[in-house]
Enzyme design. Structure first.
Site, mmCIF file in Angstrom:
data_model
loop_
_atom_site.group_PDB
_atom_site.id
_atom_site.type_symbol
_atom_site.label_atom_id
_atom_site.label_comp_id
_atom_site.label_asym_id
_atom_site.label_seq_id
_atom_site.Cartn_x
_atom_site.Cartn_y
_atom_site.Cartn_z
ATOM 1 N N ARG A 263 0.569 -1.401 -0.242
ATOM 2 C CA ARG A 263 -0.069 -0.035 0.128
ATOM 3 C C ARG A 263 0.706 1.122 0.003
ATOM 4 N NH1 ARG A 263 -4.376 0.167 4.344
ATOM 5 N NH2 ARG A 263 -2.941 0.510 5.735
ATOM 6 N N ASP B 117 4.615 -6.628 9.501
ATOM 7 C CA ASP B 117 5.610 -6.638 10.128
ATOM 8 C C ASP B 117 6.123 -7.668 11.732
ATOM 9 O OD1 ASP B 117 7.183 -3.768 9.321
ATOM 10 O OD2 ASP B 117 5.266 -2.601 10.040
ATOM 11 N N ASP C 126 -0.243 -3.965 11.991
ATOM 12 C CA ASP C 126 0.463 -3.700 10.919
ATOM 13 C C ASP C 126 0.997 -5.168 10.434
ATOM 14 O OD1 ASP C 126 2.694 -4.769 8.525
ATOM 15 O OD2 ASP C 126 1.937 -2.285 9.027
ATOM 16 N N THR D 36 -1.589 7.547 -0.511
ATOM 17 C CA THR D 36 -2.551 7.346 -0.605
ATOM 18 C C THR D 36 -3.712 5.972 -0.596
ATOM 19 O OG1 THR D 36 -1.701 5.533 -2.742
ATOM 20 C CG2 THR D 36 -1.653 8.286 -3.379
HETATM 21 C C1 PRP Z 1 -0.930 -4.817 4.196
HETATM 22 C C2 PRP Z 1 -2.073 -6.708 3.996
HETATM 23 C C3 PRP Z 1 -2.748 -6.205 3.058
HETATM 24 C C4 PRP Z 1 -2.806 -4.457 3.158
HETATM 25 C C5 PRP Z 1 -4.963 -4.321 3.387
HETATM 26 O O1 PRP Z 1 -0.396 -5.264 3.439
HETATM 27 O O2 PRP Z 1 -1.122 -7.381 4.455
HETATM 28 O O3 PRP Z 1 -2.328 -6.456 2.096
HETATM 29 O O4 PRP Z 1 -2.386 -3.674 3.890
HETATM 30 O O5 PRP Z 1 -5.073 -3.083 3.387
HETATM 31 P P1 PRP Z 1 -5.827 -2.331 1.987
HETATM 32 O O6 PRP Z 1 -6.957 -3.726 2.077
HETATM 33 O O7 PRP Z 1 -6.461 -1.184 2.423
HETATM 34 O O8 PRP Z 1 -5.380 -2.108 0.531
HETATM 35 P P2 PRP Z 1 0.485 -4.127 3.209
HETATM 36 O O9 PRP Z 1 0.413 -3.314 2.262
HETATM 37 O O10 PRP Z 1 1.374 -3.612 4.765
HETATM 38 O O11 PRP Z 1 2.081 -5.095 2.461
HETATM 39 P P3 PRP Z 1 2.982 -6.284 3.539
HETATM 40 O O12 PRP Z 1 2.269 -7.234 3.350
HETATM 41 O O13 PRP Z 1 3.852 -6.300 2.960
HETATM 42 O O14 PRP Z 1 3.263 -5.733 5.151
HETATM 43 N N1 URA Z 2 -3.163 -3.242 6.667
HETATM 44 C C1 URA Z 2 -2.416 -3.838 7.553
HETATM 45 O O1 URA Z 2 -1.257 -4.542 8.056
HETATM 46 N N2 URA Z 2 -2.938 -3.554 9.417
HETATM 47 C C2 URA Z 2 -4.431 -2.625 8.839
HETATM 48 O O2 URA Z 2 -5.001 -2.197 9.980
HETATM 49 C C3 URA Z 2 -4.629 -2.405 7.846
HETATM 50 C C4 URA Z 2 -3.606 -2.810 6.644
#
Ligand code: PRP
Ligand code: URA
Length: 210
Positions: A105, A204, A201, A109
């Site tokens: 993400r 993380d 997160d 944005t």
């Molecule tokens: C997190 C999560 C989803 C996304 C959800 O991933 O694992 O993929 O955010 O958010 P959304 O519904 O608003 O799109 P992130 O982008 O943090 O990446 P990561 O898995 O690499 O930590």
């Molecule tokens: N992605 C995450 O990992 N946690 C949230 O709460 C939203 C998006």
């Protein structure tokens, strides 16, 4: 008609989700719990797998008994955090193929950015289960489902641990043919697009990167 939202109504899932939410849960425990809850939700998400019958000889007699028809199945994690759910799905469906979609993400944005994609060759013929712990704004899942449709997939489900009402509404609007399987539906998103109360997160916490 909108896709259905299947919310797990099970004490084991509820209990394990509570431990996941706890900010003091260790990376090791968090990772194990994600995998276990993934396995439990897979049980529900595979409820409609087609069965056939076979002949089997028990120590007592011959009988006809049910077995999976063997329709092809693929699990598709959204990187990174979706990786945490793959093991639980594969423990339930060991013959599944695994496709990967890399999305993150954009922090400003909140829109998803694609950085990786690798699918089994015959993915269009498979039942596809997209997995990600979090459905927040729904942008990542919406894009992932869109990519799978570009590959020709027609039987797609989405499995998440926690969903925000905003994310569910977005998927139901843009992909009404996709059912959502989730551990719980939380209250809302905060101003940073995080699920409240949520678990923070997910990536993380699974990989210990913060
Ligand atoms: C997190 C999560 C989803 C996304 C959800 O991933 O694992 O993929 O955010 O958010 P959304 O519904 O608003 O799109 P992130 O982008 O943090 O990446 P990561 O898995 O690499 O930590
Ligand atoms: N992605 C995450 O990992 N946690 C949230 O709460 C939203 C998006």
């Amino acid at each position: 008609m909108n896709g259905k939202v299947h919310v797990m109504d099970h004490p084991l899932v509820a209990h394990k989700l509570t431990i996941l939410r706890d900010k003091n849960t260790s990376v090791k425990d968090f990772r194990e719990l994600v995998s276990e809850i993934g396995m439990l939700i897979t049980y529900e998400a595979t409820r409609d797998l087609a069965l056939t019958t076979c002949e089997v000889e028990t120590p007592i007699c011959k009988t006809t008994a049910p077995m999976l028809k063997g329709k092809k199945f693929a699990v598709v994690p959204i990187l990174r955090a979706g990786l945490g759910l793959v093991d639980g799905v594969l423990r339930m469906v060991p013959s599944a193929r695994v496709g990967h979609i890399g999305l993150y993400r954009d922090e400003e944005t909140l829109e998803p950015v694609k950085y990786f994609c690798k699918m089994p060759k015959d993915v269009a013929e498979r039942d596809v289960l997209i997995v990600d712990p979090m459905l927040a704004t729904g942008g990542s899942a919406e894009a992932a489902i869109g990519f799978m449709k570009e590959y020709g997939c027609t039987a797609i489900k989405l499995m998440v641990l926690l969903a925000a009402p905003e994310g569910i509404a977005r998927i139901q609007k843009s992909h009404p043919d996709v059912d959502i399987y989730c551990g719980a539906v939380d209250e809302r998103l905060n101003e940073n697009g995080y699920i409240v109360p949520g678990l923070g997160d997910a990536g993380d916490r699974i990989f210990g990167t913060k």
